[in-house]
Design a protein around this motif. Structure first.
Motif, short mmCIF file in Angstrom:
data_model
loop_
_atom_site.label_atom_id
_atom_site.label_comp_id
_atom_site.label_asym_id
_atom_site.label_seq_id
_atom_site.Cartn_x
_atom_site.Cartn_y
_atom_site.Cartn_z
N ALA A 40 94.23 -2.83 89.89
CA ALA A 40 95.78 -3.12 89.23
C ALA A 40 96.70 -3.40 90.39
N ASP A 41 96.41 -2.76 91.50
CA ASP A 41 97.44 -3.14 92.65
C ASP A 41 97.18 -4.46 93.23
N PHE A 42 96.03 -5.09 93.21
CA PHE A 42 95.76 -6.31 93.65
C PHE A 42 96.56 -7.33 92.86
N VAL A 43 96.36 -7.13 91.51
CA VAL A 43 97.23 -7.99 90.42
C VAL A 43 98.52 -7.86 90.85
N LEU A 44 99.06 -6.40 91.06
CA LEU A 44 100.59 -6.43 91.37
C LEU A 44 100.88 -7.20 92.54
N GLY A 45 100.21 -7.19 93.55
CA GLY A 45 100.49 -7.89 94.75
C GLY A 45 100.73 -9.35 94.51
N PHE A 46 99.74 -10.06 93.54
CA PHE A 46 100.12 -11.26 93.09
C PHE A 46 101.24 -11.64 92.27
N VAL A 47 101.64 -10.65 91.58
CA VAL A 47 102.93 -10.55 90.82
C VAL A 47 104.25 -10.72 91.62
N VAL A 48 104.13 -9.86 92.68
CA VAL A 48 105.01 -9.75 93.50
C VAL A 48 105.34 -10.87 94.40
N ALA A 49 104.09 -11.73 94.68
CA ALA A 49 104.25 -12.97 95.70
C ALA A 49 104.78 -14.34 94.67
N THR A 50 104.55 -14.10 93.58
CA THR A 50 104.79 -15.46 92.58
C THR A 50 105.67 -15.33 91.66
N CYS A 51 106.06 -14.09 91.25
CA CYS A 51 106.88 -14.22 89.85
C CYS A 51 108.51 -13.87 90.42
N ALA A 52 109.54 -14.12 89.46
CA ALA A 52 110.78 -14.00 89.80
C ALA A 52 110.96 -12.44 90.38
N ARG A 53 111.93 -12.19 90.87
CA ARG A 53 112.37 -10.96 91.66
C ARG A 53 112.33 -9.81 90.50
N VAL A 103 110.30 -4.84 88.05
CA VAL A 103 109.85 -4.17 86.61
C VAL A 103 108.40 -4.04 86.70
N ALA A 104 107.58 -4.96 87.23
CA ALA A 104 106.20 -4.72 87.24
C ALA A 104 105.99 -3.72 88.37
N VAL A 105 106.61 -3.76 89.27
CA VAL A 105 106.19 -2.50 90.22
C VAL A 105 106.49 -1.10 89.63
N ALA A 106 107.67 -1.24 89.06
CA ALA A 106 108.23 0.24 88.59
C ALA A 106 107.25 0.53 87.34
N LEU A 107 106.71 -0.41 86.57
CA LEU A 107 105.79 -0.05 85.36
C LEU A 107 104.47 0.56 85.90
N SER A 108 103.97 -0.09 87.07
CA SER A 108 102.82 0.17 87.59
C SER A 108 102.90 1.61 88.20
N ALA A 109 103.83 1.77 89.02
CA ALA A 109 103.89 3.17 89.64
C ALA A 109 104.09 4.23 88.61
N VAL A 110 104.74 4.09 87.42
CA VAL A 110 104.88 5.16 86.40
C VAL A 110 103.84 5.24 85.86
N VAL A 111 102.99 4.16 85.43
CA VAL A 111 101.88 4.45 84.86
C VAL A 111 100.58 5.08 85.89
N GLN A 112 100.53 4.89 86.95
CA GLN A 112 99.79 5.54 87.94
C GLN A 112 99.92 6.89 88.52
N LEU A 113 101.14 7.31 88.43
CA LEU A 113 101.55 8.63 88.43
C LEU A 113 101.54 9.45 87.50
N LEU A 114 101.85 9.02 86.35
CA LEU A 114 101.31 9.70 84.85
C LEU A 114 99.92 10.09 84.89
N ARG A 167 105.21 -14.05 99.82
CA ARG A 167 106.57 -14.57 98.87
C ARG A 167 107.29 -15.10 100.20
N GLU A 168 107.63 -14.44 101.08
CA GLU A 168 108.51 -14.70 102.13
C GLU A 168 108.02 -15.94 103.06
N ARG A 169 106.85 -15.92 103.29
CA ARG A 169 106.31 -16.86 104.03
C ARG A 169 106.22 -18.29 103.16
N ARG A 170 106.08 -18.07 101.92
CA ARG A 170 106.11 -19.53 101.07
C ARG A 170 107.69 -19.82 100.94
#
Length: 392
Positions: free
Chosen positions: A93-106, A111-122, A155-158
């Motif tokens: 899931a972290d790999f997919v999250l990295g792709f979301v951060v690289a390609t999707c809107a900020r 939202v994706a980072v927050a949701l993923s962090a909450v699910v994993q920590l819970l 994302r910054e490099r692109r």
């Protein structure tokens, strides 16, 4: 997205969930590490969805990873060790999250980072055992942070590459606009100056010297036709990018761009405007590259235009010197000099300096000590001059 492609994407997502279900249900006695690694490998089935729908792919990866962790622990190892192995599934899931951060809107990325962090920590908080809670939490956060950082750097490099590309395009557009402005200025300013002088002379002598008035009208006609031809050549060159606008056989033939071979004709037109031009050529006269040939001609043309319009004299001298390593062009008059020339107030000398700078040469323009004005340009020649002027 085409319907067939969309179907294959969702089929990949369904296959991922099916494989995760088989890992949890069909192999309950396998170790937690086997379950975690299996889920990590199964995320490859989401590759198509990650590329086209990264946010739904992240949701599926989180669901699959949570199913692995929530599944029955292995009976062949301790409970803590079993869950530690199962927590590996969240790396997918972290790999997919990295792709979301690289390609999707900020906003979507946050939202994706927050949701993923909450699910994993819970999930870690619920299933981690005793003292392993802190270790699993730290490792989980480090994995999530590493993948997010990698995605952010990508994302910054692109974005940086896109910004550089936009800057290159803007600079190319600006350079082309300056080139067009120079061409139009050099071509039209000289012709309009000649036409204005000839028209004024014809108007004064039309009653008393009709023959001279007819000569002035003929000069106006010739200059106008030459200017129209140059404008047409410039406009056609601007349309060449759209080659489908007209078929080649529908395009009328174009006259070649002017060059140093046309300086004598330019001198004759200037003489018709009341300024006698003494043209001198020294050195080994030979063909030069087209860009140098055109620029040298335009420099002479603009300098003669300034003589006609500002110098208040009846003669000037044009010297063209063919050297071994450079082409030198000089236009000298004995008129009023810089005070009367006034060219610094317009774009003529600016355009000449730009032309010379693009070719790696240098230009000097200013009053002569003995009076008058001098324009001199040195244009470096390539070591081997192959392109012929007539090949343009």
């Amino acid at each position: 997205m085409p319907p067939m492609t969309k179907a294959w994407v969702w089929a990949g997502g369904a296959s991922y969930l099916l494989v995760v279900g088989l890992l949890v249900g069909a192999a309950p006695r396998a170790s937690g590490t086997v379950h975690g690694v299996g889920a990590l490998l199964a995320v490859s089935l989401l590759a198509g969805m990650v590329r086209r729908m990264p946010v739904p792919a992240l949701a599926m990866a989180l669901i699959g990873s949570t199913l692995v962790v929530a599944g029955p622990p292995s009976h062949q190892e301790s409970l803590a060790a079993s869950y530690q192995g199962q927590f590996l599934s969240y790396v997918a899931a972290d790999f997919v999250l990295g792709f979301v951060v690289a390609t999707c809107a900020r906003r979507a990325s946050i939202v994706a980072v927050a949701l993923s962090a909450v699910v994993q920590l819970l999930v870690i908080g619920v299933f981690a055992q005793g003292e392993n809670l802190a270790v699993n939490t730290i490792v989980g956060l480090l994995a999530l942070t590493a993948c997010c950082t990698t995605g952010l750097l990508s994302r910054e490099r692109r974005e940086h590459a896109v910004a550089l590309r936009k800057r290159e395009v803007a600079e190319a557009v600006t350079a082309e606009r300056l080139r067009i402005a120079r061409e139009l200025h050099d071509m039209v300013a000289h012709s309009i100056g000649v036409i204005a002088i000839q028209a004024g002379m014809g108007n004064r002598v039309i009653q008393t010297q009709p023959a001279q008035a007819r000569e002035a009208l003929r000069a106006i006609e010739d200059t106008s036709r030459e200017t129209l031809s140059g404008l047409r050549r410039t406009l056609v060159s601007l349309r060449q990018a759209d080659r489908d606008a007209a078929l080649p056989e529908e395009q009328p033939p174009l006259t070649p761009s002017p060059g140093l071979a046309d300086v004598e004709r330019l001198a004759a037109a200037t003489a018709g405007a009341g300024v006698s031009v003494d043209v001198r050529c020294t050195g080994d006269r030979r063909p030069v590259p087209a860009d140098i040939d055109l620029s040298a001609y335009r420099i002479v043309q603009e300098a003669l235009t300034n003589v006609v319009r500002h110098a208040n004299t009846g003669r000037c001298r044009v010297t063209i010197q063919y050297g071994d390593e450079e082409l030198s062009v000089e236009v000298v008059d004995d008129g009023d000099g810089a005070t009367g020339n006034g060219s610094a107030q317009g774009f003529g000398i600016v355009g000449m300096r730009e032309r010379v700078a693009l070719l790696g040469g240098d230009l000097t323009a200013g009053s002569c000590p003995e009076g008058g004005f001098r324009v001199a340009a040195r244009l470096p020649l390539p070591t081997s001059v192959e392109p012929l002027v007539g090949a343009r």
